[in-house]
Enzyme design. Sequence first.
Site, PDB file in Angstrom:
ATOM      1  N   GLY A 205       0.828  -1.197   0.000  1.00 15.57           N
ATOM      2  CA  GLY A 205       0.000   0.000   0.000  1.00 15.57           C
ATOM      3  C   GLY A 205       0.862   1.245   0.000  1.00 15.57           C
ATOM      4  O   GLY A 205       2.070   1.163   0.194  1.00 15.57           O
ATOM      5  N   PRO A 207       2.642   4.834   1.053  1.00 17.61           N
ATOM      6  CA  PRO A 207       3.330   5.197   2.290  1.00 17.61           C
ATOM      7  C   PRO A 207       2.362   5.822   3.288  1.00 17.61           C
ATOM      8  O   PRO A 207       1.442   6.543   2.912  1.00 17.61           O
ATOM      9  CB  PRO A 207       4.357   6.238   1.853  1.00 17.61           C
ATOM     10  N   THR A 209       0.110   4.441   5.274  1.00 22.26           N
ATOM     11  CA  THR A 209      -1.241   3.911   5.455  1.00 22.26           C
ATOM     12  C   THR A 209      -1.321   2.956   6.638  1.00 22.26           C
ATOM     13  O   THR A 209      -2.377   2.391   6.899  1.00 22.26           O
ATOM     14  CB  THR A 209      -1.725   3.174   4.198  1.00 22.26           C
ATOM     15  N   GLY A 210      -0.204   2.749   7.316  1.00 19.82           N
ATOM     16  CA  GLY A 210      -0.259   1.940   8.528  1.00 19.82           C
ATOM     17  C   GLY A 210       0.241   0.516   8.379  1.00 19.82           C
ATOM     18  O   GLY A 210      -0.142  -0.345   9.160  1.00 19.82           O
ATOM     19  N   HIS A 428      -8.149  35.583  -9.790  1.00 20.42           N
ATOM     20  CA  HIS A 428      -7.795  34.219 -10.190  1.00 20.42           C
ATOM     21  C   HIS A 428      -8.606  33.198  -9.378  1.00 20.42           C
ATOM     22  O   HIS A 428      -9.231  32.304  -9.937  1.00 20.42           O
ATOM     23  CB  HIS A 428      -6.282  34.021  -9.978  1.00 20.42           C
ATOM     24  N   GLU A 429      -8.596  33.376  -8.062  1.00 23.99           N
ATOM     25  CA  GLU A 429      -9.290  32.395  -7.210  1.00 23.99           C
ATOM     26  C   GLU A 429     -10.800  32.438  -7.434  1.00 23.99           C
ATOM     27  O   GLU A 429     -11.453  31.399  -7.488  1.00 23.99           O
ATOM     28  CB  GLU A 429      -8.970  32.634  -5.731  1.00 23.99           C
ATOM     29  N   HIS A 432     -11.725  30.458 -10.431  1.00 21.75           N
ATOM     30  CA  HIS A 432     -11.894  29.024 -10.142  1.00 21.75           C
ATOM     31  C   HIS A 432     -13.263  28.762  -9.517  1.00 21.75           C
ATOM     32  O   HIS A 432     -14.003  27.888  -9.949  1.00 21.75           O
ATOM     33  CB  HIS A 432     -10.845  28.551  -9.116  1.00 21.75           C
TER      34      HIS A 432
HETATM   35  P1  ADP Z   1       3.617   2.773   6.486  1.00 23.83           P
HETATM   36  O1  ADP Z   1       2.428   2.196   5.776  1.00 23.83           O
HETATM   37  O2  ADP Z   1       4.348   3.717   5.603  1.00 23.83           O
HETATM   38  O3  ADP Z   1       4.467   1.754   7.143  1.00 23.83           O
HETATM   39  P2  ADP Z   1       3.159   3.548   9.201  1.00 23.83           P
HETATM   40  O4  ADP Z   1       2.586   2.281   9.678  1.00 23.83           O
HETATM   41  O5  ADP Z   1       4.565   3.794   9.548  1.00 23.83           O
HETATM   42  O6  ADP Z   1       2.986   3.683   7.632  1.00 23.83           O
HETATM   43  O7  ADP Z   1       2.239   4.731   9.698  1.00 23.83           O
HETATM   44  C1  ADP Z   1       2.758   5.930  10.166  1.00 23.83           C
HETATM   45  C2  ADP Z   1       1.886   6.515  11.240  1.00 23.83           C
HETATM   46  O8  ADP Z   1       0.645   6.930  10.710  1.00 23.83           O
HETATM   47  C3  ADP Z   1       1.549   5.545  12.327  1.00 23.83           C
HETATM   48  O9  ADP Z   1       2.506   5.533  13.324  1.00 23.83           O
HETATM   49  C4  ADP Z   1       0.213   6.061  12.842  1.00 23.83           C
HETATM   50  O10 ADP Z   1       0.402   7.066  13.786  1.00 23.83           O
HETATM   51  C5  ADP Z   1      -0.408   6.690  11.613  1.00 23.83           C
HETATM   52  N1  ADP Z   1      -1.370   5.776  10.981  1.00 23.83           N
HETATM   53  C6  ADP Z   1      -1.286   5.306   9.727  1.00 23.83           C
HETATM   54  N2  ADP Z   1      -2.345   4.519   9.435  1.00 23.83           N
HETATM   55  C7  ADP Z   1      -3.108   4.491  10.533  1.00 23.83           C
HETATM   56  C8  ADP Z   1      -4.351   3.841  10.883  1.00 23.83           C
HETATM   57  N3  ADP Z   1      -5.001   3.062   9.981  1.00 23.83           N
HETATM   58  N4  ADP Z   1      -4.847   4.039  12.104  1.00 23.83           N
HETATM   59  C9  ADP Z   1      -4.201   4.811  12.996  1.00 23.83           C
HETATM   60  N5  ADP Z   1      -3.055   5.441  12.747  1.00 23.83           N
HETATM   61  C10 ADP Z   1      -2.499   5.303  11.541  1.00 23.83           C
HETATM   62 ZN    ZN Z   2      -5.273  28.563  -9.642  1.00 22.56          ZN
END
Ligand code: ADP
Ligand code: ZN
Length: 611
Positions: A205, A207, A209-210, A428-429, A432
């Site tokens: 997944g 970067p 995303t946990g 401009h804004e 939009h």
């Molecule tokens: P990666 O997918 O890049 O390994 P990480 O697991 O290191 O991402 O996530 C970084 C931080 O983002 C975590 O320490 C947490 O604080 C937060 N985080 C990411 N996804 C979640 C989630 N689903 N629920 C809660 N916190 C999250």
């Molecule tokens: Zn613009």
Amino acid sequence: MERPKKPKKSSISYWIIALCVFLALQAFVFPRLFQQSVKEVSYDTFISMTEEKNIGAVQIEGSQITFTDKNEKQVYRTGTLDDPEMIQRLYESGAEFQSKIDSTSNPLLQFLISIVLPIVLMILIFRFFSKKMTERMGGSGSMMFGMGKSNAKIYVKSTAGIKFQDVAGEEEAKELLTEIVDFLHKPERYQEIGASMPKGALLVGPPGTGKTLLAKAVAGEADVPFFSISGSEFVEMFVGMGAAKVRDLFQQANEKAPCIVFIDEIDAIGKKRDGGQFGGGNDEREQTLNQLLTEMDGFDGSKGVVILAATNRPEALDPALLRPGRFDRRIPVELPDLEGRIDILKVHAKKIQLVDNVDFSVIARTAAGASGAELANIVNEAALRAVRLGRSRATQEDLMESVEVVIAGYQKKNRVLSNKEKLIVAYHEIGHALVAAMQSHSAPVQKITIIPRTSGALGYTMQVEEDEHYLMTQTEIENKIATLTGGRAAEELVFHEITTGASNDIEKATKMARAMVSRFGMSEEFGMVAMETVQNQYLSSDASLTCSMETQTRIDKKVSEIIQNQYDRAMTMLKSNVAKLDELAKYLYEHETITGEEFMQILNRSGALVQ
Ligand code: ADP
Ligand code: ZN
Ligand code: MG
């Protein structure tokens, strides 16, 4: 958390150091200590003192003569000369004289100082630096012997550990991982029915995303040892060391089974092998990967060693890693949807002091497309802002502002636009916003601002979708492109002059138009032909062309045609509502930031829009 113990530093090295110090003192310092107040004199003084018989003990030592006066009060020194009569004269003066066998001519000592000492010193220096090096490369232990050791951290289950409930959203991933945890706890249940667990599961997944968080949660849930190591820690300077580390890791894992091994960022070692067409390829990395493949085949799944790995570049992994029997279970960890974002905000909001009446759904909607890590950051930024403003609790407003900080950067305090520039940005804004408001399939305007941000934006119009979209119609994309061109169109309409301020809009519009033609099959000319393929769906949406040069030229032509059409549409809309444009732009110019409601109010105030 516990690390394997470091071997004790050998006490032999201390003895060697002590010996060296002693030898050095013996050779250079001690002799000098006893030669205080020596007076250097010339050779003729020596001769005259001999003739005056004013001379006591004489010692001839190599090329120097040390002597005292008659009363042995003062010590003198002089150099020797080729003087054949010296002995005779000394004899006549009645002095006591001798030639000394000095310490440095002791052959054993000389050998020790000139040969053994430098060697010992060199060995010590080498040891010191190679140890420093292993430490820097993430190794432990002493020198060469520790280099092949994996230094996987072993997590033991602790009550303070991360649990599945700390990971918000990602229900599918949690479900798949729960099964693995369950298998490790009750293998009999699975064995009875004849099911064997997958040996490995790969978390893929974008970067933030946990993925790492999920793996840690598995460690917190499972009652078994958990080895965690990052792929880059296998990358070593010397060929074969990475492979040795892999071997060591799996040996440890086998001893501790049932257990979980987690390899984070596995793409560091799992990249496709290139068959060596570029001068042999990277031998070290290939060996490490081969070792990993061998080890994964080596143990049988029933023993209870489960390998988890995480990556955001699944397409770069060697296919051998992904075949059944290795990482055969792929667990997607996607960007959170609206529900997921609300949950993640709530999880992190528990860690800060927040006022009670916070509406997370507005924030989650504004932060469309944000990853878990970004949402965690938004909450933290809100808390920081509250402290900065001297409050003890963060508010809704803090959260909204920090969404903007994460999207567009901090407000710029020091860049003050000239009035003329401010007016251009305001037009401009509003360009939009007005184009967006005049189209039916486009997200409502949430906020318009002309306060510059550190990201370089001089102002922006924030649109927030009412609900999440998973599909986009052709009309919607065209409307988006029209909205993007609205800024430039307003500038041209009002000032008859264009500025650099539209560069970001142009870039986005081009990307969309190009995707319409080459990926979405939304042009009559090409139809449903894929002319671009996306390499990595997680890291960037950049695609590579897979068509002939001639086709590329035609795509480029088509892309500029699409954008031009939308630009013309936006221009027509603005032209027929130029009074509204003026009114809104003036209002924005004065207020610098206006909300979506204010915008709609003014829009609906005096007469309907001309379509
Ligand atoms: P990666 O997918 O890049 O390994 P990480 O697991 O290191 O991402 O996530 C970084 C931080 O983002 C975590 O320490 C947490 O604080 C937060 N985080 C990411 N996804 C979640 C989630 N689903 N629920 C809660 N916190 C999250
Ligand atoms: Zn613009
Ligand atoms: Mg990670």
